[in-house]
Design a protein around this motif. Structure first.
Motif, PDB file in Angstrom:
ATOM      1  N   LEU A  85       0.834  -1.197   0.000  1.00 45.72           N
ATOM      2  CA  LEU A  85       0.000   0.000   0.000  1.00 45.72           C
ATOM      3  C   LEU A  85       0.874   1.254   0.000  1.00 45.72           C
ATOM      4  O   LEU A  85       1.920   1.295   0.647  1.00 45.72           O
ATOM      5  N   LEU A  86       0.440   2.258  -0.714  1.00 46.48           N
ATOM      6  CA  LEU A  86       1.112   3.549  -0.680  1.00 46.48           C
ATOM      7  C   LEU A  86       0.731   4.263   0.608  1.00 46.48           C
ATOM      8  O   LEU A  86      -0.444   4.295   0.990  1.00 46.48           O
ATOM      9  N   ARG A  87       1.713   4.847   1.283  1.00 51.35           N
ATOM     10  CA  ARG A  87       1.409   5.589   2.507  1.00 51.35           C
ATOM     11  C   ARG A  87       0.650   6.874   2.191  1.00 51.35           C
ATOM     12  O   ARG A  87      -0.254   7.259   2.926  1.00 51.35           O
ATOM     13  N   SER A  88       1.043   7.533   1.110  1.00 52.83           N
ATOM     14  CA  SER A  88       0.419   8.811   0.741  1.00 52.83           C
ATOM     15  C   SER A  88       0.072   8.793  -0.747  1.00 52.83           C
ATOM     16  O   SER A  88       0.736   9.446  -1.563  1.00 52.83           O
ATOM     17  N   PRO A  89      -0.972   8.055  -1.111  1.00 51.25           N
ATOM     18  CA  PRO A  89      -1.292   7.936  -2.536  1.00 51.25           C
ATOM     19  C   PRO A  89      -1.617   9.267  -3.198  1.00 51.25           C
ATOM     20  O   PRO A  89      -1.245   9.503  -4.344  1.00 51.25           O
ATOM     21  N   ARG A  90      -2.283  10.179  -2.474  1.00 52.43           N
ATOM     22  CA  ARG A  90      -2.630  11.470  -3.065  1.00 52.43           C
ATOM     23  C   ARG A  90      -1.375  12.261  -3.435  1.00 52.43           C
ATOM     24  O   ARG A  90      -1.303  12.902  -4.486  1.00 52.43           O
ATOM     25  N   GLU A  91      -0.362  12.213  -2.570  1.00 54.68           N
ATOM     26  CA  GLU A  91       0.877  12.933  -2.844  1.00 54.68           C
ATOM     27  C   GLU A  91       1.597  12.338  -4.046  1.00 54.68           C
ATOM     28  O   GLU A  91       2.152  13.067  -4.881  1.00 54.68           O
ATOM     29  N   ASP A 126     -14.808   5.644 -16.551  1.00 57.00           N
ATOM     30  CA  ASP A 126     -14.909   5.911 -15.115  1.00 57.00           C
ATOM     31  C   ASP A 126     -13.900   5.057 -14.359  1.00 57.00           C
ATOM     32  O   ASP A 126     -12.996   4.469 -14.950  1.00 57.00           O
ATOM     33  N   GLU A 127     -14.087   5.001 -13.033  1.00 59.38           N
ATOM     34  CA  GLU A 127     -13.076   4.347 -12.197  1.00 59.38           C
ATOM     35  C   GLU A 127     -13.213   2.831 -12.158  1.00 59.38           C
ATOM     36  O   GLU A 127     -12.349   2.142 -11.606  1.00 59.38           O
ATOM     37  N   ARG A 128     -14.247   2.276 -12.749  1.00 56.47           N
ATOM     38  CA  ARG A 128     -14.444   0.829 -12.690  1.00 56.47           C
ATOM     39  C   ARG A 128     -13.382   0.079 -13.508  1.00 56.47           C
ATOM     40  O   ARG A 128     -12.950   0.546 -14.550  1.00 56.47           O
ATOM     41  N   TRP A 129     -13.013  -1.094 -13.000  1.00 52.03           N
ATOM     42  CA  TRP A 129     -11.997  -1.919 -13.649  1.00 52.03           C
ATOM     43  C   TRP A 129     -12.416  -2.319 -15.054  1.00 52.03           C
ATOM     44  O   TRP A 129     -13.584  -2.612 -15.308  1.00 52.03           O
ATOM     45  N   THR A 130     -11.444  -2.325 -15.958  1.00 47.13           N
ATOM     46  CA  THR A 130     -11.670  -2.770 -17.325  1.00 47.13           C
ATOM     47  C   THR A 130     -10.611  -3.806 -17.692  1.00 47.13           C
ATOM     48  O   THR A 130      -9.617  -3.971 -16.976  1.00 47.13           O
ATOM     49  N   GLU A 131     -10.807  -4.496 -18.793  1.00 52.60           N
ATOM     50  CA  GLU A 131      -9.808  -5.458 -19.251  1.00 52.60           C
ATOM     51  C   GLU A 131      -8.483  -4.759 -19.571  1.00 52.60           C
ATOM     52  O   GLU A 131      -7.413  -5.341 -19.415  1.00 52.60           O
ATOM     53  N   GLU A 132      -8.574  -3.519 -20.012  1.00 53.98           N
ATOM     54  CA  GLU A 132      -7.360  -2.743 -20.270  1.00 53.98           C
ATOM     55  C   GLU A 132      -6.572  -2.565 -18.973  1.00 53.98           C
ATOM     56  O   GLU A 132      -5.341  -2.698 -18.960  1.00 53.98           O
ATOM     57  N   ASP A 133      -7.272  -2.260 -17.881  1.00 59.19           N
ATOM     58  CA  ASP A 133      -6.598  -2.146 -16.577  1.00 59.19           C
ATOM     59  C   ASP A 133      -5.935  -3.466 -16.205  1.00 59.19           C
ATOM     60  O   ASP A 133      -4.805  -3.493 -15.704  1.00 59.19           O
ATOM     61  N   GLY A 134      -6.663  -4.573 -16.436  1.00 56.90           N
ATOM     62  CA  GLY A 134      -6.116  -5.887 -16.116  1.00 56.90           C
ATOM     63  C   GLY A 134      -4.853  -6.195 -16.897  1.00 56.90           C
ATOM     64  O   GLY A 134      -3.917  -6.820 -16.379  1.00 56.90           O
ATOM     65  N   ALA A 135      -4.810  -5.737 -18.149  1.00 55.40           N
ATOM     66  CA  ALA A 135      -3.615  -5.945 -18.971  1.00 55.40           C
ATOM     67  C   ALA A 135      -2.445  -5.105 -18.466  1.00 55.40           C
ATOM     68  O   ALA A 135      -1.291  -5.563 -18.443  1.00 55.40           O
ATOM     69  N   TRP A 136      -2.719  -3.880 -18.027  1.00 54.28           N
ATOM     70  CA  TRP A 136      -1.662  -3.042 -17.450  1.00 54.28           C
ATOM     71  C   TRP A 136      -1.148  -3.652 -16.148  1.00 54.28           C
ATOM     72  O   TRP A 136       0.060  -3.621 -15.868  1.00 54.28           O
ATOM     73  N   GLY A 155     -11.504  11.608 -11.417  1.00 56.13           N
ATOM     74  CA  GLY A 155     -10.448  11.700 -10.415  1.00 56.13           C
ATOM     75  C   GLY A 155      -9.475  10.543 -10.541  1.00 56.13           C
ATOM     76  O   GLY A 155      -9.305   9.968 -11.614  1.00 56.13           O
ATOM     77  N   TRP A 156      -8.844  10.177  -9.422  1.00 52.20           N
ATOM     78  CA  TRP A 156      -7.874   9.078  -9.415  1.00 52.20           C
ATOM     79  C   TRP A 156      -8.360   7.963  -8.515  1.00 52.20           C
ATOM     80  O   TRP A 156      -9.121   8.185  -7.581  1.00 52.20           O
ATOM     81  N   GLN A 157      -7.912   6.748  -8.820  1.00 54.36           N
ATOM     82  CA  GLN A 157      -8.349   5.568  -8.079  1.00 54.36           C
ATOM     83  C   GLN A 157      -7.219   4.564  -8.022  1.00 54.36           C
ATOM     84  O   GLN A 157      -6.631   4.220  -9.042  1.00 54.36           O
ATOM     85  N   VAL A 158      -6.897   4.100  -6.806  1.00 56.24           N
ATOM     86  CA  VAL A 158      -5.927   3.022  -6.649  1.00 56.24           C
ATOM     87  C   VAL A 158      -6.699   1.713  -6.731  1.00 56.24           C
ATOM     88  O   VAL A 158      -7.414   1.357  -5.796  1.00 56.24           O
ATOM     89  N   LEU A 159      -6.591   1.031  -7.851  1.00 58.31           N
ATOM     90  CA  LEU A 159      -7.375  -0.181  -8.046  1.00 58.31           C
ATOM     91  C   LEU A 159      -6.944  -1.281  -7.089  1.00 58.31           C
ATOM     92  O   LEU A 159      -5.757  -1.458  -6.830  1.00 58.31           O
ATOM     93  N   GLY A 160      -7.924  -1.988  -6.575  1.00 58.33           N
ATOM     94  CA  GLY A 160      -7.666  -3.064  -5.629  1.00 58.33           C
ATOM     95  C   GLY A 160      -7.610  -2.608  -4.187  1.00 58.33           C
ATOM     96  O   GLY A 160      -7.572  -3.438  -3.286  1.00 58.33           O
ATOM     97  N   GLU A 161      -7.626  -1.284  -3.960  1.00 57.55           N
ATOM     98  CA  GLU A 161      -7.555  -0.753  -2.595  1.00 57.55           C
ATOM     99  C   GLU A 161      -8.795   0.027  -2.199  1.00 57.55           C
ATOM    100  O   GLU A 161      -9.088   0.179  -1.017  1.00 57.55           O
ATOM    101  N   GLY A 162      -9.499   0.566  -3.166  1.00 56.93           N
ATOM    102  CA  GLY A 162     -10.680   1.361  -2.865  1.00 56.93           C
ATOM    103  C   GLY A 162     -10.361   2.773  -2.429  1.00 56.93           C
ATOM    104  O   GLY A 162     -11.233   3.488  -1.920  1.00 56.93           O
ATOM    105  N   ARG A 163      -9.113   3.211  -2.604  1.00 60.11           N
ATOM    106  CA  ARG A 163      -8.746   4.577  -2.251  1.00 60.11           C
ATOM    107  C   ARG A 163      -8.689   5.440  -3.507  1.00 60.11           C
ATOM    108  O   ARG A 163      -8.232   4.992  -4.556  1.00 60.11           O
TER     109      ARG A 163
END
Length: 209
Positions: free
Chosen positions: A39-45, A124-134, A159-167
């Motif tokens: 996990l990133l301590r400060s994902p926003r930064e 939007d922020e929902r997971w896509t197959e493209e995200d899975g490939a990345w 906005g921004w989204q850390v996939l798999g973390e919900g942040r």
């Protein structure tokens, strides 16, 4: 009389095989969450700093290497070239850019640096197959470069989204104006910047150590 597959049948078989291979190079959210990604301590930064440094537009990837204190060691941005969402193609692109900006750590028994990926895209922020490939590409590129696989972050109009973390957060977004680099945590990186081709379009930037 000649024997063999009709062109259409052969093409169908080849296309089906290619599709199956691509699907094998995609990580589902559950697989990513179970992989023990730190996990990133400060994902926003981190997101704000990379957004300010590289100013990504849709279809731009930013790969960054962080040290154990989450300080930026190196980063590079580039436009997606592959027409299809193929983890193998994405892996090769990530690995090529990592090799340009930072030496590998393959001689270390345990990785000490972490690579994270910020991908600016439509939707939007929902997971896509493209995200899975990345995700698959990032994990494989890290293994081949001796790095620890870190967070995968999407940047969209929402906005921004850390996939798999919900942040996540609303700013920065793919349409927001980047903050001044000096005002961000990653702006403290003391190293000089190196810029590759396409700097005017902000599609291919490299920040060295």
């Amino acid at each position: 009389m000649t024997f063999g597959f009709a062109p259409s049948a052969a093409t169908s078989v080849s296309a089906a095989a290619d599709s199956a291979n691509r699907l094998a190079r995609i990580l589902e959210p559950a697989e990513w969450a179970a992989a023990g990604i730190p996990l990133l301590r400060s994902p926003r930064e981190v997101v704000s700093g990379l957004h300010a440094r590289h100013r990504p537009t849709p279809a731009t990837a930013v790969v960054a290497v962080l040290d154990h204190e989450e300080r930026l060691t190196a980063s590079a941005s580039f436009a997606r070239r592959s027409v299809t969402a193929d983890g193998w193609e994405f892996r090769n692109s990530l690995l090529a850019h990592l090799r340009r900006v930072i030496p590998h750590d393959l001689r270390r028994r345990t990785p000490v640096r972490t690579a994270v990926l910020l991908y600016c895209r439509e939707g939007d922020e929902r997971w896509t197959e493209e995200d899975g490939a990345w995700m698959w590409g990032l994990r494989d590129a890290c293994t081949l470069h001796g790095l620890r696989c870190g967070a995968y972050i999407t940047l969209t109009t929402g906005g921004w989204q850390v996939l798999g973390e919900g942040r996540g957060g609303r700013r920065p977004s793919s349409t927001s104006h980047p903050a001044a680099l000096a005002d961000t945590a990653l702006g403290q990186d003391p190293g000089p910047s190196r810029t590759g081709g396409g700097a005017a379009q902000a599609l291919h930037r490299s920040a060295a150590r």
